[in-house]
Scaffold this active site. Structure first.
Site, mmCIF file in Angstrom:
data_model
loop_
_atom_site.group_PDB
_atom_site.id
_atom_site.type_symbol
_atom_site.label_atom_id
_atom_site.label_comp_id
_atom_site.label_asym_id
_atom_site.label_seq_id
_atom_site.Cartn_x
_atom_site.Cartn_y
_atom_site.Cartn_z
ATOM 1 N N TRP A 43 -55.369 -44.989 -52.438
ATOM 2 C CA TRP A 43 -54.403 -43.883 -52.260
ATOM 3 C C TRP A 43 -55.038 -42.706 -51.537
ATOM 4 C CZ3 TRP A 43 -52.305 -40.319 -56.693
ATOM 5 C CH2 TRP A 43 -53.311 -39.948 -57.576
ATOM 6 N N TYR A 89 -73.102 -46.028 -55.623
ATOM 7 C CA TYR A 89 -71.849 -45.995 -56.393
ATOM 8 C C TYR A 89 -71.851 -47.118 -57.418
ATOM 9 C CZ TYR A 89 -66.948 -46.284 -57.687
ATOM 10 O OH TYR A 89 -65.781 -46.312 -58.416
ATOM 11 N N GLY A 169 -55.179 -43.896 -60.834
ATOM 12 C CA GLY A 169 -55.754 -42.779 -60.091
ATOM 13 C C GLY A 169 -56.010 -41.584 -60.996
ATOM 14 N N ASP A 171 -57.627 -41.292 -63.805
ATOM 15 C CA ASP A 171 -58.519 -42.133 -64.599
ATOM 16 C C ASP A 171 -58.572 -41.822 -66.099
ATOM 17 O OD1 ASP A 171 -58.991 -42.670 -61.933
ATOM 18 O OD2 ASP A 171 -61.160 -42.551 -62.072
ATOM 19 N N ARG A 204 -66.869 -35.089 -65.556
ATOM 20 C CA ARG A 204 -66.639 -36.534 -65.350
ATOM 21 C C ARG A 204 -66.198 -37.186 -66.661
ATOM 22 N NH1 ARG A 204 -65.711 -38.708 -60.712
ATOM 23 N NH2 ARG A 204 -66.290 -40.679 -61.656
ATOM 24 N N TYR A 356 -62.046 -33.617 -64.995
ATOM 25 C CA TYR A 356 -61.417 -34.646 -64.165
ATOM 26 C C TYR A 356 -59.895 -34.666 -64.326
ATOM 27 C CZ TYR A 356 -62.512 -38.868 -61.351
ATOM 28 O OH TYR A 356 -62.648 -39.809 -60.364
ATOM 29 N N TRP A 357 -59.297 -35.649 -64.975
ATOM 30 C CA TRP A 357 -57.833 -35.702 -65.070
ATOM 31 C C TRP A 357 -57.323 -35.211 -66.423
ATOM 32 C CZ3 TRP A 357 -54.552 -36.562 -61.023
ATOM 33 C CH2 TRP A 357 -55.150 -37.031 -59.840
ATOM 34 N N GLU A 400 -62.994 -31.589 -54.900
ATOM 35 C CA GLU A 400 -62.248 -32.740 -55.420
ATOM 36 C C GLU A 400 -61.057 -32.261 -56.258
ATOM 37 O OE1 GLU A 400 -64.798 -35.280 -57.675
ATOM 38 O OE2 GLU A 400 -63.326 -36.899 -57.807
HETATM 39 C C1 DGY Z 1 -64.270 -43.449 -59.884
HETATM 40 O O1 DGY Z 1 -65.256 -44.142 -59.655
HETATM 41 O O2 DGY Z 1 -64.331 -42.374 -60.512
HETATM 42 C C2 DGY Z 1 -62.963 -43.843 -59.342
HETATM 43 O O3 DGY Z 1 -61.956 -42.947 -59.666
HETATM 44 C C3 DGY Z 1 -62.585 -45.254 -59.671
HETATM 45 O O4 DGY Z 1 -61.651 -45.659 -58.722
#
Ligand code: DGY
Length: 441
Positions: A43, A89, A169, A171, A204, A356-357, A400
């Protein structure tokens, strides 16, 4: 406060937004941000294509075409396409074990591609050029909608199933606390994480979250990533209000594109899916008049409102009265979180302004909400949202996410989708109600 203190001018932001998109371009696809997310995300790329559409339509189409190189034979568009190796990553290709070429994850993300494609078409003055470009992506996009409405809705209920928080998305949204609480981790991946080494860990998700979501990945691997088995058998099965709205909106946009290009069979199929999903929204309505995500395992609606609760406006599925309820809710939040819209209810226990979310503001979500507000006649509220989004970016850069209390920047820096949304919306006074997404319907 984040390090940046000097407020940028709008022109400086625009110049920087172009520079970020150029810098994050890996030759046909754009990484969300080099240090945290070094691959192509689903996305993210659709929003990035909207940004490219404001100045380079060929590059905008290319962003979608490279994304669909990762599409699976059953139509699923993966959340990440690992076009080129990068070892900073986690979880990378080997953790997913999906066997696709190019390597991909085995889960998806919110389906924004049709809406992006429609926006690029609308930005193209020459109809033949637009139709020629559209013909290269129409079938893959249609196949992805077919996948959602069949593999992810195997009983034809009108509500699509999501099997992993990363698919949404959003998370670590409180929406997934209930569904995830039932998952006993079978893995401990805390030492493998890289995200919390490059971003403040307090911004995070937790280690427990990672252990649970990687346990879901192990479950899917044991099912050999078979689409229907995953949809029916993973421990987490929810209807994410965010995806349900974004898909319905994308169905409408794809229908417009099908009609434009004379694809009558696909248009009829889309009308049927739209009718079915629209009816099913009644199952997502809570007693307070707001919409929520639904745990398909327990039958419970999510306990609190999140920013996804405003997306029925974007999907055009809210009634005028439901829209008024959402406006009243925004007004009630305004004092605590003047930099709207927090990703979760600031008055709920689960709220965390910087994690984060669970609280922070995401510019792409604001863009979708503003589109919906303008459509329902709340142009002033939409414009205020654009202004606070722009102010956060001008003061703290292309971060972000942002702290809803003061607009402070959070998470990774030089983010592609924040830059794209500056070019397409936040940096464009009066864009909300006169052009862009809102113009489409
Ligand atoms: C992450 O690694 O934080 C991503 O959002 C996973 O898609």
């Amino acid at each position: 406060m984040s390090a940046q203190t000097q407020v940028m001018t709008p022109q400086a932001c625009t110049d920087l937004a172009y520079a970020i998109l150029r810098r994050n371009d890996r030759g046909g696809y754009t990484v969300p941000n080099h240090s945290v997310y070094p691959f192509q995300w689903n996305w993210d790329s659709a929003f990035v294509a909207m940004g490219f559409a404001t100045f380079d339509r060929a590059r905008a189409w290319q962003e979608l075409e490279t994304l669909f190189l990762g599409q699976w034979p059953d139509g699923m568009v993966p959340s990440i396409v690992f076009h080129a190796p990068a070892d900073h990553y986690y979880p990378g290709p080997s953790a997913w074990g999906t066997r696709h070429q190019p390597p991909t994850t085995g889960i998806t993300q919110p389906p924004v591609a049709a809406t992006a494609a429609r926006m690029i078409v609308e930005a193209e003055p020459d109809r033949q050029t637009a139709l020629a470009a559209l013909s290269r992506v129409f079938d893959p996009i249609f196949a992805s909608h077919h996948w959602w409405h069949t593999v992810r809705d195997p009983d034809g209920s009108g509500l699509v199933t999501v099997v992993h928080p990363w698919e949404t998305g959003r998370d670590n949204s409180p929406d997934w606390d209930g569904p995830l609480s039932a998952i006993v981790p079978t893995v401990d991946v805390s030492a493998l994480r890289k995200d919390n080494k490059v971003v403040d860990p307090s911004e995070r998700p937790t280690d427990l979250f990672y252990n649970r979501v990687m346990t879901l990945v192990e479950e899917a691997k044991a099912l050999h990533w078979d689409g229907l088995s995953v949809a029916r058998r993973l421990s987490m099965r929810v209807c994410d209000l965010g995806i349900q709205c974004i898909l319905l909106r994308a169905d409408h946009d794809l229908l417009a594109l099908a009609e434009l290009s004379g694809r009558e069979a696909e248009a009829q199929q889309l009308r049927d899916w739209i009718e079915r999903s629209t009816k099913a929204f009644a199952r997502l309505k809570a007693a307070d008049g707001t919409f929520r995500s639904l745990d398909l395992v327990t039958g419970q609606l999510a306990p609190c409102v999140t920013s996804a609760s405003f997306l029925p406006l974007y999907a055009r599925v809210a009634s005028p009265q439901e829209a008024e309820t959402l406006i009243a809710l925004m007004a009630a939040w305004q004092d605590d979180t003047p930099f709207m819209v927090p990703s979760s209810d600031p008055r709920h226990d689960s709220y965390d302004a910087r994690r984060y979310w669970r609280g922070p503001v995401w510019i792409v979500v604001n863009r979708m909400i503003a589109d919906g507000l303008a459509h329902y006649g709340f142009a002033d509220t939409a414009e205020r949202l654009r202004q606070t989004s722009a102010a956060s970016i001008m003061t703290h850069g292309f971060r972000e996410a942002f702290d809803p209390r003061n607009g402070d920047g959070l998470g990774g820096r030089d983010f592609s989708w924040t830059a794209a949304m500056w070019l397409e919306w936040a940096g464009q006074p009066a864009r909300t109600d006169t052009a862009g997404l809102a113009r489409l319907t």
